[in-house]
Design a protein around this motif. Structure first.
Motif, mmCIF file in Angstrom:
data_model
loop_
_atom_site.group_PDB
_atom_site.id
_atom_site.type_symbol
_atom_site.label_atom_id
_atom_site.label_comp_id
_atom_site.label_asym_id
_atom_site.label_seq_id
_atom_site.Cartn_x
_atom_site.Cartn_y
_atom_site.Cartn_z
ATOM 1 N N SER A 272 3.413 -33.531 -13.631
ATOM 2 C CA SER A 272 3.824 -34.840 -13.110
ATOM 3 C C SER A 272 3.911 -34.818 -11.595
ATOM 4 N N PHE A 273 4.485 -33.749 -11.051
ATOM 5 C CA PHE A 273 4.629 -33.620 -9.603
ATOM 6 C C PHE A 273 3.264 -33.522 -8.929
ATOM 7 N N ILE A 274 2.348 -32.770 -9.536
ATOM 8 C CA ILE A 274 0.997 -32.643 -8.976
ATOM 9 C C ILE A 274 0.300 -33.994 -8.976
ATOM 10 N N LEU A 275 0.400 -34.721 -10.097
ATOM 11 C CA LEU A 275 -0.235 -36.038 -10.190
ATOM 12 C C LEU A 275 0.342 -36.999 -9.157
ATOM 13 N N LEU A 276 1.654 -37.027 -9.030
ATOM 14 C CA LEU A 276 2.296 -37.914 -8.056
ATOM 15 C C LEU A 276 1.872 -37.557 -6.635
ATOM 16 N N ARG B 270 -5.068 -24.556 -15.826
ATOM 17 C CA ARG B 270 -5.239 -24.979 -17.213
ATOM 18 C C ARG B 270 -5.682 -26.438 -17.343
ATOM 19 N N TYR B 271 -5.237 -27.278 -16.417
ATOM 20 C CA TYR B 271 -5.420 -28.710 -16.633
ATOM 21 C C TYR B 271 -6.116 -29.428 -15.481
ATOM 22 N N TRP B 272 -6.812 -28.695 -14.607
ATOM 23 C CA TRP B 272 -7.507 -29.382 -13.518
ATOM 24 C C TRP B 272 -8.591 -30.342 -14.022
#
Length: 262
Positions: A238-242, A33-35
């Motif tokens: 948040s976890f993916i970004l980190l 959804r947000y890639w």
């Protein structure tokens, strides 16, 4: 990251509470959804980091090596923006780039807005609510984080080393490439990290200076946590970004890092 990872694997709602279920499919849903927002955030942050380096390095070098008795005054001017709220500084850019302001009038008269449209940084003959405005805001707000490490590194540079390079028939350009730049790499690496990491997760600039096509992942996370109240999805994003930032930083430090950082 452990807390966010645990929260992302929960299911439930804000009224009944959340229960840990190990729902790993939330990550596939978040990426699907947000890639575009993730990629956009990394791209904007990288662009702002490069611009901050291009703008900050000459100023840091001048402050460290050429400013003389003006050094402390210039250093205070670099730090001065920190005495003003991050939000206020960003709102100021709305006035600077407003459609009826002198900046836009000058940009239109010189054809700069047309150039920005050609490269896709604006969609019309204005500057506000565009990719250009968001990148400008990111660059401006995090520029001191680039300048200060560069200044600290360049101030330690022994000018006799540059003089020695000149004595060995090196041109000023060659002396910079072989002496000044390598010795300033600790500041370059530290400055780029201090700029890129917070810029990648920023949501204020994209919200106040951008439009619906410039939404960054930080803005999505903020909305999911505080408006939609979908905590597992927000935690997963948040976890993916980190994780992305940690991987990129680790790769960058290994490739461009110095002995001081490694």
């Amino acid at each position: 990251m452990i807390t966010l990872g645990s929260q992302s694997l929960q299911e439930g709602n804000i009224d009944d509470g959340y229960v840990f279920t190990g729902n790993v499919s939330i990550y596939a849903d978040a990426v699907q959804r947000y890639w575009p927002h993730l990629v956009r955030s990394i791209g904007y942050a990288a662009t702002a980091t490069v611009l901050a380096l291009v703008l900050g390095y000459p100023l840091a070098y001048f402050m460290a090596q050429k400013a003389g008795r003006w050094k402390n005054i210039l250093l205070i001017l670099v730090i001065a923006p920190f005495f003003t709220s991050f939000l206020i500084r960003t709102l100021a850019w709305r006035n600077i780039l407003s459609d009826d302001g002198p900046v836009v009038a000058f940009a239109q008269s010189t054809g700069f807005t047309s150039l920005l449209q050609a490269v896709g940084l604006t969609s019309n003959d204005t500057l506000l609510a565009s990719k250009f405005a968001v990148i400008c805001g990111l660059t401006y707000n995090f520029l001191p984080f680039m300048i200060l490490p560069l200044y600290a590194s360049l101030e330690r540079l022994d000018p006799r080393l540059v003089e020695a390079a000149g004595d060995l028939y090196a041109s000023p350009r060659e002396a910079f490439r072989r002496v000044t730049w390598p010795l300033s790499l600790p500041g370059v690496v530290a400055g780029t990290l201090l700029t890129f990491i917070p810029a990648a997760g920023d949501f204020i600039n994209s919200r106040l200076l951008g439009n619906t096509e410039t939404v960054m992942i930080g803005q999505v996370i903020d909305s999911q946590f505080l408006r939609v109240l979908d905590y597992p999805l927000a935690a997963a994003l948040s976890f993916i970004l980190l994780t992305m930032i940690v991987v990129l930083v680790a790769f960058y430090v290994r490739k461009a890092g110095t002995e001081e950082l490694v």
